[in-house]
Motif scaffolding. Structure first.
Motif, PDB file in Angstrom:
ATOM      1  N   ALA A   1      11.695  -2.050  -0.333  1.00 18.57           N
ATOM      2  CA  ALA A   1      11.252  -0.647  -0.189  1.00 18.57           C
ATOM      3  C   ALA A   1      10.037  -0.562   0.730  1.00 18.57           C
ATOM      4  N   ALA A   2       9.123  -1.518   0.584  1.00 19.28           N
ATOM      5  CA  ALA A   2       7.906  -1.513   1.417  1.00 19.28           C
ATOM      6  C   ALA A   2       8.253  -1.747   2.890  1.00 19.28           C
ATOM      7  N   ALA A   3       9.362  -2.455   3.154  1.00 18.84           N
ATOM      8  CA  ALA A   3       9.745  -2.761   4.539  1.00 18.84           C
ATOM      9  C   ALA A   3      10.158  -1.515   5.313  1.00 18.84           C
ATOM     10  N   LYS A   4      10.407  -0.430   4.610  1.00 13.28           N
ATOM     11  CA  LYS A   4      10.821   0.808   5.293  1.00 13.28           C
ATOM     12  C   LYS A   4       9.626   1.663   5.680  1.00 13.28           C
ATOM     13  N   LEU A   5       8.425   1.152   5.394  1.00 11.58           N
ATOM     14  CA  LEU A   5       7.216   1.946   5.650  1.00 11.58           C
ATOM     15  C   LEU A   5       6.364   1.325   6.750  1.00 11.58           C
ATOM     16  N   THR A   6       5.643   2.181   7.467  1.00 14.29           N
ATOM     17  CA  THR A   6       4.631   1.692   8.403  1.00 14.29           C
ATOM     18  C   THR A   6       3.344   1.433   7.624  1.00 14.29           C
ATOM     19  N   ARG A   7       2.390   0.786   8.290  1.00 15.48           N
ATOM     20  CA  ARG A   7       1.108   0.537   7.629  1.00 15.48           C
ATOM     21  C   ARG A   7       0.430   1.846   7.206  1.00 15.48           C
ATOM     22  N   ALA A   8       0.505   2.833   8.080  1.00 12.74           N
ATOM     23  CA  ALA A   8      -0.158   4.114   7.771  1.00 12.74           C
ATOM     24  C   ALA A   8       0.492   4.769   6.562  1.00 12.74           C
ATOM     25  N   GLU A   9       1.803   4.630   6.451  1.00  7.21           N
ATOM     26  CA  GLU A   9       2.485   5.214   5.288  1.00  7.21           C
ATOM     27  C   GLU A   9       2.210   4.406   4.025  1.00  7.21           C
ATOM     28  N   ALA A  10       1.989   3.102   4.206  1.00  9.42           N
ATOM     29  CA  ALA A  10       1.779   2.227   3.046  1.00  9.42           C
ATOM     30  C   ALA A  10       0.397   2.409   2.421  1.00  9.42           C
ATOM     31  N   GLU A  11      -0.595   2.732   3.247  1.00  6.76           N
ATOM     32  CA  GLU A  11      -1.979   2.763   2.769  1.00  6.76           C
ATOM     33  C   GLU A  11      -2.205   3.654   1.533  1.00  6.76           C
ATOM     34  N   PRO A  12      -1.780   4.940   1.575  1.00  7.02           N
ATOM     35  CA  PRO A  12      -2.059   5.758   0.374  1.00  7.02           C
ATOM     36  C   PRO A  12      -1.319   5.263  -0.869  1.00  7.02           C
ATOM     37  N   LEU A  13      -0.151   4.699  -0.666  1.00  6.19           N
ATOM     38  CA  LEU A  13       0.596   4.180  -1.826  1.00  6.19           C
ATOM     39  C   LEU A  13      -0.106   2.948  -2.398  1.00  6.19           C
ATOM     40  N   ALA A  14      -0.563   2.065  -1.496  1.00  9.04           N
ATOM     41  CA  ALA A  14      -1.279   0.868  -1.966  1.00  9.04           C
ATOM     42  C   ALA A  14      -2.518   1.286  -2.755  1.00  9.04           C
ATOM     43  N   GLN A  15      -3.215   2.304  -2.266  1.00  3.32           N
ATOM     44  CA  GLN A  15      -4.407   2.800  -2.990  1.00  3.32           C
ATOM     45  C   GLN A  15      -4.011   3.311  -4.374  1.00  3.32           C
ATOM     46  N   ALA A  16      -2.916   4.051  -4.413  1.00  6.00           N
ATOM     47  CA  ALA A  16      -2.493   4.633  -5.707  1.00  6.00           C
ATOM     48  C   ALA A  16      -2.135   3.529  -6.702  1.00  6.00           C
ATOM     49  N   PHE A  17      -1.410   2.502  -6.238  1.00  4.54           N
ATOM     50  CA  PHE A  17      -0.984   1.450  -7.176  1.00  4.54           C
ATOM     51  C   PHE A  17      -2.160   0.546  -7.551  1.00  4.54           C
ATOM     52  N   PHE A  18      -3.077   0.336  -6.604  1.00  6.67           N
ATOM     53  CA  PHE A  18      -4.281  -0.436  -6.947  1.00  6.67           C
ATOM     54  C   PHE A  18      -5.047   0.276  -8.071  1.00  6.67           C
TER      55      PHE A  18
END
Lengths: 460, 217
Positions: free
Chosen positions: A390-407
């Protein structure tokens, strides 16, 4: 590129120095200097870097650090020195692919690019630091190999002979390493995927003698599997590592360099660990002739790699690799939460978002702070591989807010993580079906929550 | 500048890792008539404790900890003779023989413990890595140690911690030395099983445990 004998001679010919002088008078000041020189700075509000100039700065800092500090060989007390040209040539000539496995399981791991939402990453699962009882070893490894989306395995370790722990460097350790290899290969055969590669050769071998002994072909490993050669923290290359380098290059096996830069140690914080992690990626080619790499930065005190600064540093090292080398590389997540816990899954979600859009491959997680014997649960590893896809379908910019939320879902538990589950609690030992309702409920709840947040983790 | 200001400056200079300033304020304090023990207790120790807190919070790291410890030792080289001149008690709280057990090549955690033991007032004899059972015991006897402290990162090296306790018992010396264990592979249950005197899962708790073992905690 330097040939191997040239490299080995650097360990015999460089400047003589006490180890502490190397660390405190050479490595640490040089590391601080190259960080300043190339303006490497972590913005503490971020997890996933999107500043491409910073990627170049980390790469240049790593090249300078290898060229100016060298590596330390404790067996000769000498610094292995390399010119800037030699370092750059190793980075330029780093292999971009590695071929693993046999028969219909043979496959090529190719280095990925930044924000490459089209290329499907390599999927690697398992873990060598799990010690696993012989009674459930076959079932555990067969369970991993049976995950149909998986491309390669790390197999756990059997450290006991007749109920006793094999002592390091003992003859029993050689037998335990051989037994690990034989049983792992048999378990993979039982899954119906006999050619599936084991790329953490050899988890139960702590030294070169055990590793070379258990690598003999009659026990089941092949050059198309992968053999790990480690750097010790920090920038230490010992004779054991060079012995393995000599042997595994002589049989033309896949060689995986591996490193665990320690956050809080001589590398300092986020910036130092990002630079050191990149040094090891380059040195894996330069010194070990590795055609793939295991990247495993770890917090010295917390024994995990899912803290905010480490996520940034690990992601950054993947970004540097993707932009400058594209060396085949998997990342080894050390997690705080115990196997099967909510924290464990959220840590993996944050980790995958940091690493995969950054050009890294997929590797399932290891509970490190809460690791207990017999806690490798194949169903966790399928779930984490799905997170990676699922993460492979995202760019870094798209991943950042999600990574923050899960952290944010596990940040307050970092110092007091939950204990996890054992294999025998979760699986029926006869039918191998999952029998623990809470274990499944936790995973389902996390899956639903991450999908709702924007990471589309679908069952494979 | 009054005494309080001098002590505060000493403490802050240590946190800033400014060796020249630390030594300058110490000399200023001695000239102003401050007692050496007060300079240690109210200037240096608050400083080193702040460095330790910042280390635990990932604000400072191992190189800064080592620098702070070196500055602390430089300061003690000035203050200790003054304490002895004035007939004061030695600040030393005990002697520790420290090392990573046979087969273990991982030293960073042990190095942090060494720094914290030293700044807590212990004399530390660091035998490094891959240390044999009898090397620990021989050194402990030679320096009349209070504590033998062993680290083990690998599960397969743990057994060497048990061997040391067995060897002490075999030689009739078990009561002579306290035994501390730590390292990534060590757990409280392992420490209990081998009957170690103390187990610590962090470097900071190791220093506190060592003080408890010598009755100073």
């Amino acid at each position: 590129m330097l040939d191997l004998l040239d490299v080995f001679e650097r360990a015999d010919a460089g400047p003589l120095m006490k180890d502490m002088d190397y660390y405190m008078k050479r490595l640490v000041p040089k590391l601080q200097e190259v960080i300043r020189r190339h303006e490497v700075k972590w913005d503490k509000s971020t997890i996933v870097n999107t500043d491409d100039d910073l990627i170049d700065g980390v790469f240049e800092a790593a090249v300078d650090l290898i060229a100016e500090a060298g590596a330390y060989c404790p067996d000769t007390n000498r610094v292995m020195e390399f010119s800037r040209d030699e370092v750059l040539r190793a980075a330029e000539q780093a292999p971009k692919t590695a071929r693993f496995g046999e028969g219909r399981e043979a496959k090529t791991m190719a280095g990925r690019k930044l924000d490459d939402v089209d290329a499907v990453p390599w999927i690697h699962v398992g873990g060598g630091i799990y010690t696993t009882d012989e009674k459930i070893y076959l079932e555990t490894v067969e369970g991993l190999a049976s995950i149909d989306i998986v491309d390669s395995l790390s197999v756990p370790s059997i450290l006991q002979m007749r109920g006793k722990d094999a002592r390091v460097r003992s003859p029993q350790e050689i037998l335990a390493a051989i037994k690990t290899v034989i049983l792992a290969r048999e378990a993979i055969r039982r899954s119906g995927r006999a050619g599936l590669p084991i790329i953490n050769g050899i988890s139960a071998a702590s030294n070169a003698v055990s590793m070379l002994a258990a690598a003999a072909p009659q026990f089941g490993l092949r050059p198309s599997d992968g053999f790990l050669i480690d750097f010790l923290a920090e920038m230490v290359v010992n004779y054991e590592a060079l012995q393995k380098t000599a042997y595994f290059n002589s049989i033309s096996a896949n060689v995986g360099s591996t490193s665990t830069p320690l956050f809080g140690g001589y590398g300092g914080g986020a910036e130092g660990n990002a630079v050191l992690a990149v040094c090891y990626i380059i040195m894996g080619v330069l010194i070990y002739r590795g055609n793939y790499h295991y990247n495993a930065p770890l917090h010295q005190n917390l024994r995990m790699s899912s803290t905010k600064p480490l996520l940034w540093a690990i992601g950054m090292s993947n970004q540097v690799n993707a932009k400058h080398m594209q060396r085949p590389m998997v990342n080894l997540p050390y997690l705080g939460g115990g196997a099967g816990t909510e924290m464990f899954h959220y840590e993996m979600a944050a980790y995958m978002l940091t690493v995969v859009p950054a050009g890294g491959q997929i590797f399932s997680g290891h509970p490190a702070k809460s690791v207990v014997p017999d806690s490798l649960l194949p169903h966790d590893h399928r779930f984490h591989a799905e997170m990676g896809l699922a993460a492979a379908k995202l760019t870094r910019a798209e991943a950042e807010p999600l990574a923050q939320a899960f952290f944010g879902r596990y940040e307050d538990k970092i110092k007091t993580p939950d204990a996890g589950y054992h294999y025998a609690e979760v699986y029926d030992l006869n039918t191998r079906k999952i029998i623990h309702d809470d274990y499944i409920r936790i995973q389902d709840d996390v899956r639903n929550a991450v999908i709702k947040t924007g990471l589309d983790v679908r069952p494979s | 500048m009054d005494a309080k200001d001098i002590l505060t400056e000493t403490s802050e200079a240590l946190v800033d890792l400014d060796q020249d300033k630390v030594l300058e304020t110490i000399n200023k304090g001695l000239e102003a008539g401050l007692k050496p023990m007060d300079i240690i207790e109210k200037g240096l120790l608050p400083g080193i404790n702040t460095v330790g807190d910042e280390f635990e919070q990932d604000i400072k790291f191992l190189p800064e900890m080592m620098s702070a410890a070196m500055i602390f030792q430089e300061a003690m080289a000035i203050l200790q003779p003054k304490i002895e001149e004035q007939g004061g008690a030695d600040r030393k709280v005990g002697t520790v023989v420290l090392g990573a057990v046979k087969g273990d090549l991982h030293t960073i955690g042990k190095d942090i413990v060494k720094i914290l033991l030293k700044t807590s007032g212990f004399t530390v004899h660091d035998l490094g890595m891959d240390v044999g059972t009898f090397s620990f015991i021989d050194k402990a006897e030679e320096v009349n140690a209070d504590i033998i402290a062993m680290s083990a990162l690998l599960t397969t090296t743990l057994v060497n911690q048990r061997d040391l306790i067995e060897a002490l018992e075999g030689q009739g010396k078990r009561d002579r030395f306290k035994v501390m264990v730590g390292g990534g592979a060590v757990t409280q249950s392992w420490a209990d099983e081998i009957q170690a005197d103390a187990y610590s899962d962090t470097a900071f708790s190791a220093a506190k445990a060592a003080k408890r073992l010598v009755g100073r905690g």
